[in-house]
Design a protein around this motif. Structure first.
Motif, mmCIF file in Angstrom:
data_model
loop_
_atom_site.group_PDB
_atom_site.id
_atom_site.type_symbol
_atom_site.label_atom_id
_atom_site.label_comp_id
_atom_site.label_asym_id
_atom_site.label_seq_id
_atom_site.Cartn_x
_atom_site.Cartn_y
_atom_site.Cartn_z
ATOM 1 N N SER A 279 1.117 -1.870 -0.530
ATOM 2 C CA SER A 279 -0.102 -0.319 -0.394
ATOM 3 C C SER A 279 0.989 0.692 -0.368
ATOM 4 C CB SER A 279 -0.736 0.724 1.096
ATOM 5 O OG SER A 279 -0.044 0.774 2.448
ATOM 6 N N GLU A 280 -0.113 2.695 -0.866
ATOM 7 C CA GLU A 280 0.711 3.515 -0.581
ATOM 8 C C GLU A 280 0.881 4.599 1.005
ATOM 9 O OE1 GLU A 280 -0.837 6.853 -2.957
ATOM 10 O OE2 GLU A 280 -0.655 5.208 -5.423
ATOM 11 N N GLU A 281 0.592 3.773 1.983
ATOM 12 C CA GLU A 281 0.594 4.331 3.172
ATOM 13 C C GLU A 281 1.802 3.366 3.469
ATOM 14 O OE1 GLU A 281 -1.825 3.870 7.531
ATOM 15 O OE2 GLU A 281 -2.657 4.265 5.920
ATOM 16 N N ARG A 282 1.856 2.453 3.303
ATOM 17 C CA ARG A 282 2.986 1.910 3.725
ATOM 18 C C ARG A 282 4.751 2.056 3.372
ATOM 19 N NH1 ARG A 282 3.849 -2.483 3.936
ATOM 20 N NH2 ARG A 282 4.818 -3.125 6.307
ATOM 21 N N TYR A 283 4.577 2.718 2.057
ATOM 22 C CA TYR A 283 5.591 3.013 1.598
ATOM 23 C C TYR A 283 6.719 3.761 2.206
ATOM 24 C CZ TYR A 283 8.250 3.413 -2.464
ATOM 25 O OH TYR A 283 9.571 3.195 -3.168
ATOM 26 N N PRO A 284 8.270 3.477 2.060
ATOM 27 C CA PRO A 284 8.586 2.759 1.645
ATOM 28 C C PRO A 284 8.261 1.560 2.853
ATOM 29 C CG PRO A 284 10.314 3.777 2.240
ATOM 30 C CD PRO A 284 8.896 4.282 2.012
ATOM 31 N N PRO A 285 7.782 0.280 2.760
ATOM 32 C CA PRO A 285 7.357 -0.279 4.188
ATOM 33 C C PRO A 285 8.778 -1.488 4.566
ATOM 34 C CG PRO A 285 6.956 -1.767 1.474
ATOM 35 C CD PRO A 285 7.656 -0.506 1.263
ATOM 36 N N PRO A 286 8.480 -1.512 6.089
ATOM 37 C CA PRO A 286 9.935 -2.046 6.919
ATOM 38 C C PRO A 286 10.688 -3.430 6.067
ATOM 39 C CG PRO A 286 7.983 -1.437 7.724
ATOM 40 C CD PRO A 286 7.181 -0.819 6.991
ATOM 41 N N LEU A 287 11.986 -3.573 5.703
ATOM 42 C CA LEU A 287 12.728 -4.630 5.411
ATOM 43 C C LEU A 287 13.279 -5.070 6.683
ATOM 44 C CD1 LEU A 287 12.263 -3.955 1.111
ATOM 45 C CD2 LEU A 287 10.747 -5.385 3.093
ATOM 46 N N CYS A 288 14.036 -6.202 6.142
ATOM 47 C CA CYS A 288 15.005 -6.796 7.374
ATOM 48 C C CYS A 288 16.370 -5.678 6.229
ATOM 49 C CB CYS A 288 15.375 -8.185 6.871
ATOM 50 S SG CYS A 288 14.135 -8.516 8.101
ATOM 51 N N HIS A 289 17.255 -5.451 6.747
ATOM 52 C CA HIS A 289 18.449 -4.679 6.190
ATOM 53 C C HIS A 289 19.138 -6.288 5.586
ATOM 54 C CE1 HIS A 289 22.108 -2.292 5.826
ATOM 55 N NE2 HIS A 289 22.855 -3.498 6.604
ATOM 56 N N GLU A 290 19.838 -6.173 4.347
ATOM 57 C CA GLU A 290 20.375 -6.753 3.565
ATOM 58 C C GLU A 290 21.218 -7.141 4.107
ATOM 59 O OE1 GLU A 290 22.106 -7.230 -0.351
ATOM 60 O OE2 GLU A 290 21.614 -5.306 0.068
ATOM 61 N N GLY A 291 21.166 -9.385 3.922
ATOM 62 C CA GLY A 291 22.014 -9.598 4.875
ATOM 63 C C GLY A 291 21.956 -10.390 6.217
ATOM 64 N N THR A 292 20.580 -9.738 7.128
ATOM 65 C CA THR A 292 19.988 -9.881 7.720
ATOM 66 C C THR A 292 18.791 -11.129 8.311
ATOM 67 O OG1 THR A 292 18.810 -7.872 8.589
ATOM 68 C CG2 THR A 292 21.349 -7.582 8.785
ATOM 69 N N ARG A 293 18.522 -11.757 9.398
ATOM 70 C CA ARG A 293 17.864 -12.165 9.827
ATOM 71 C C ARG A 293 17.449 -14.070 8.590
ATOM 72 N NH1 ARG A 293 17.942 -10.009 13.511
ATOM 73 N NH2 ARG A 293 15.621 -8.906 14.774
ATOM 74 N N GLU A 294 18.573 -13.653 8.108
ATOM 75 C CA GLU A 294 18.429 -14.356 6.641
ATOM 76 C C GLU A 294 17.955 -16.250 7.488
ATOM 77 O OE1 GLU A 294 22.274 -14.860 5.522
ATOM 78 O OE2 GLU A 294 21.400 -12.939 3.601
ATOM 79 N N VAL A 295 17.585 -16.558 8.904
ATOM 80 C CA VAL A 295 17.691 -17.807 9.800
ATOM 81 C C VAL A 295 16.217 -17.906 9.914
ATOM 82 C CG1 VAL A 295 18.293 -19.199 11.572
ATOM 83 C CG2 VAL A 295 20.240 -18.049 10.323
ATOM 84 N N VAL A 296 15.608 -17.045 10.032
ATOM 85 C CA VAL A 296 14.323 -16.926 10.200
ATOM 86 C C VAL A 296 13.724 -16.938 8.891
ATOM 87 C CG1 VAL A 296 12.355 -15.134 10.875
ATOM 88 C CG2 VAL A 296 14.824 -15.346 12.644
ATOM 89 N N VAL B 118 25.299 -2.496 12.018
ATOM 90 C CA VAL B 118 26.035 -1.805 12.892
ATOM 91 C C VAL B 118 27.449 -1.195 11.499
ATOM 92 C CG1 VAL B 118 27.219 -0.977 13.970
ATOM 93 C CG2 VAL B 118 25.192 -2.067 14.889
ATOM 94 N N ARG B 119 28.149 -1.966 10.909
ATOM 95 C CA ARG B 119 29.086 -1.777 10.159
ATOM 96 C C ARG B 119 28.786 -1.189 8.909
ATOM 97 N NH1 ARG B 119 34.042 -3.852 11.582
ATOM 98 N NH2 ARG B 119 33.786 -6.163 13.025
ATOM 99 N N ASP B 120 27.383 -2.134 8.400
ATOM 100 C CA ASP B 120 27.112 -0.946 6.751
ATOM 101 C C ASP B 120 26.458 0.088 7.217
ATOM 102 O OD1 ASP B 120 27.641 -3.595 5.938
ATOM 103 O OD2 ASP B 120 25.347 -4.284 5.695
ATOM 104 N N GLU B 121 26.161 0.904 8.745
ATOM 105 C CA GLU B 121 25.736 2.067 8.404
ATOM 106 C C GLU B 121 26.690 2.726 9.413
ATOM 107 O OE1 GLU B 121 22.015 3.418 8.328
ATOM 108 O OE2 GLU B 121 22.556 0.935 6.849
ATOM 109 N N LEU B 122 27.658 2.451 9.790
ATOM 110 C CA LEU B 122 28.449 3.162 10.271
ATOM 111 C C LEU B 122 29.259 3.731 8.898
ATOM 112 C CD1 LEU B 122 30.136 1.992 13.527
ATOM 113 C CD2 LEU B 122 28.184 4.213 13.320
ATOM 114 N N GLY B 123 29.517 2.840 8.440
ATOM 115 C CA GLY B 123 30.624 2.612 7.068
ATOM 116 C C GLY B 123 29.442 3.422 6.298
ATOM 117 N N ARG B 124 28.651 3.647 6.291
ATOM 118 C CA ARG B 124 27.524 4.978 5.367
ATOM 119 C C ARG B 124 27.870 6.659 6.365
ATOM 120 N NH1 ARG B 124 23.318 7.215 6.225
ATOM 121 N NH2 ARG B 124 22.568 6.039 7.599
ATOM 122 N N ILE B 125 27.928 6.311 7.307
ATOM 123 C CA ILE B 125 27.794 7.717 7.564
ATOM 124 C C ILE B 125 29.457 7.684 7.380
ATOM 125 C CG2 ILE B 125 27.643 8.778 9.579
ATOM 126 C CD1 ILE B 125 25.557 7.232 10.589
#
Length: 669
Positions: A47-64, A269-276
């Motif tokens: 839906s437009e109201e949920r755009y962009p929808p919350p998603l797992c950070h790439e490479g996380t929650r893969e086991v689940v 954390v590593r991805d986000e600190l690297g981006r910053i």
């Protein structure tokens, strides 16, 4: 696929106290359009109201995600067709649900879409916190599964889904679609009466169990559906899913125990600190690249594997007006004081300390105003009505009501950008306010034992200020006033709800509030409210118990007290104003002029008739009856159309009450 034939010849169907009456057989397209109109499209994954929808950070929650996909099986249906994924607050259940939906829908190696329907509950959204909307929305999404399905002719929510599937004949050959239901614990709203009359804890338990009952009923019909349910492990949900009815058909997955949380958080954390770090200028004399392994190690240790903690820190330091390096170091250097853990989850002690540190970052000179704004945000639970992604506009409403200069509220909240969304529309936001990123912050603010001495929050004080501002805005309204300003529209919508949650016994300004209300032209206010498309609850709160003072939702919390006389006067004022309002809008000239909005009047009239009929026998001399009679005498066609509109979707005692009122109006006196 087209859903044109799915609800062919639909007529008289009902879903959980919400009835839709198609008085004549209609075309496929009309029925589908009607169903779409009453579904909560904002609750769907895309839906437009949920755009962009919350998603797992790439490479996380893969086991689940792998566990969920393995259970579903795609072309081979699972033995247990229900999976319950649970975890405490802040462990990314909604992101997991969104990622599963996106990943499954993007499969190109299948000749069908694995996702049959999605519903993302959200506590503060009237569309997304209702079980009635839930069943209708699922039914609407199922219309796109198969073009040959026909409609239900029976009046129950279960039949609304079951019969169209059964009309297809052999179901064993159909692929099993996944129904994703996120945030079951966010479903709190059953119908208008229970929303305001029942204790919240009792009400939420009842409606959430109702949703589980519906899922169980759908499962019993052997439909080609699997159900993925995500929620907090609330005791009643856990108890019911572990019962004899659910346990043999349900796979349970504890998100807290599955996967490597520290690994997932480290990746984030590593991805986000690297981006910053990419946007930072090097500091003079600094021969090491920021943040460095020592800093990352301390940061990860503080998270305790809690993604919400990590995400909050990242938002806090990612500030274009400050130095992220210094901000992060202040967080890591802060003294950790573990306090009572209300959630029985150790990382919340760390999270609460982080919240305290963020509050400390607010300049001392602004803290008093910051506290007042936070009190008002928590008090003004209906602020979402005006939110729509424009946070400055929403906070300006509170500024106007509380007498602050425009823009002052958002200015003092800027240091809290890590916990409050100050721009744009973000679907991570949930909880007691549409502005908070996570409900844990609202819970933290309300627990005075957790707060600093100069940041103690008193929601009742905030409620009193907002109520006073609303009453002041309403005091200038007359029949001739055109309501345009947003803070006035907010006042008209929300003052009854504020009164209902207000505790006048603890408010030194209670008498003055009631006196302002008594001096207000409530007839004009009600007329303005009735013609506003978004305000059914405002009048409902006034109507309920109108002829039984101790039951009236507006004033019952004032009994017994020194305010009894004033409360009686307020009740009389509300009652006479309601009568005068209906007399005004049912005037033939007024009604004819506003016939385009007559459906709003029809709804309000239905509520009013139902309420007064519940409490007393309505005489022929009743003011509303007299007003209806006047409409009949001068505009018979409009009278008959109004009667028809009021009766649409009504059954049982409500239908008897409506029939009685209109019969009285037709009697010759």
């Amino acid at each position: 696929m087209s859903g044109i034939s799915y609800f062919k010849n639909a007529r008289n169907f009902e879903a959980n106290n919400t009835t839709f009456n198609l008085n004549t057989y209609v075309s496929d397209g009309d029925a589908l359009q009607y169903l779409h109109k009453h579904s909560a499209t904002s609750a769907m994954h895309d839906s437009e109201e949920r755009y962009p929808p919350p998603l797992c950070h790439e490479g996380t929650r893969e086991v689940v995600i792998s566990r969920i996909e393995g259970w579903y099986g795609y072309e081979i249906p699972p033995e247990k067709k229900i999976m319950w994924v649970h975890a405490p607050a802040g462990y990314g259940k909604t992101a997991v649900a969104g990622t599963v939906s996106k990943k499954m829908e993007s499969r190109t190696d299948l000749d069908f879409n694995p996702v049959g329907a999605t519903f993302f509950f959200w506590r503060t959204s009237p569309e997304r916190n209702s079980p009635a909307r839930f069943i209708i929305t699922l039914a609407y999404q199922f219309t796109h599964i198969h073009p040959r399905a026909r409609s239900s002719h029976r009046s129950s929510g279960e039949a609304l889904i079951v019969e169209p599937f059964q009309s297809l004949g052999e179901l064993d050959d159909m692929p099993h679609r996944l129904v994703i239901i996120d945030g079951l614990d966010e479903c709190i709203n059953s119908d208008q009466q229970s929303r305001v009359e029942k204790q919240y804890a009792e009400d939420q338990e009842r409606v959430q169990v109702r949703v589980l009952d519906l899922i169980l009923a759908l499962h019993s019909h052997q439909l080609p559906l699997c159900f993925l349910i995500l929620s907090r492990p609330e005791p009643w949900i856990k108890r019911y899913i572990e019962s004899r009815s659910f346990q043999p058909i349900t796979e349970t997955l504890d998100l807290y125990e599955v996967g490597d949380h520290m690994k997932d958080v480290e990746k984030f954390v590593r991805d986000e600190l690297g981006r910053i770090a990419e946007g930072l200028d090097p500091q003079p004399g600094d021969d090491k690249e920021w943040p460095g392994e020592d800093t990352v190690g301390v940061f990860l240790g503080r998270t305790g594997g809690h993604m919400l903690y990590a995400a909050t820190v990242i938002r806090h330091i990612d500030d274009p007006y400050d130095d992220p390096r210094q901000r992060l170091q202040e967080i890591l250097d802060g003294e950790f004081n573990s306090t009572q853990d209300l959630t029985h989850s150790t990382p919340f002690s760390s999270l609460h300390e982080l919240y305290r540190q963020i509050l400390r970052s607010c300049p001392q000179a602004n803290r008093a105003t910051m506290v007042r704004v936070l009190e008002e945000i928590l008090a003004a639970g209906h602020l979402y009505l005006f939110y729509s992604g424009d946070v400055p506009a929403a906070l300006n409403i509170l500024d106007r009501l509380s007498g602050r200069p425009p823009g002052r509220g958002i200015k003092v909240l800027r240091p809290l950008h890590a916990v409050i969304c100050l721009s744009g529309n973000n679907d991570e936001i949930s909880g007691d306010s549409p502005l908070f990123y996570h409900s844990s912050f609202a819970e933290f603010l309300k627990d005075q034992s957790q707060l600093l001495p100069d940041t103690t929050i008193n929601v009742q004080k905030g409620l009193s200020r907002v109520l006073a501002g609303c009453l002041k805005a309403m005091s200038a309204i007359t029949m001739d006033v055109q309501v345009c300003e947003e803070h006035v529209r907010f006042s008209l919508r929300c003052w009854p709800n504020l009164c209902w949650r207000w505790k006048p016994m603890a408010d030194p300004d209670a008498s003055s509030h009631l006196k302002v209300l008594l001096a207000t032209d409530l007839t004009a206010c009600f007329v303005q409210t009735m013609m506003d498309r978004g305000t059914p609850d405002a009048l409902f709160l006034c109507f309920h118990g109108l002829h039984h003072p101790t039951q009236n939702l507006i004033i019952r919390n004032m009994w017994p007290s020194l305010l009894t006389r004033l409360a009686n006067d307020v009740l009389s004022h509300v009652r006479s104003s309601v009568d005068a309002c209906f007399k005004h809008v049912l005037n033939p000239e007024y009604f004819a002029k506003h016939r385009k909005t007559s459906f709003i009047l029809s709804f309000q009239l239905l509520i009013y008739i139902t309420e007064i009929s519940e409490n007393c026998a309505v005489p022929a001399s009743d003011n509303v009856v007299q007003a209806l009679r006047g409409l009949l005498e001068k505009e018979e066609e409009l009278f008959e159309q109004l009667e028809k509109n009021v009766k649409v979707g009504v059954s049982g005692r409500s239908l008897l009450a409506v029939t009685h009122i209109f019969k009285l109006a037709r009697q010759i006196v």
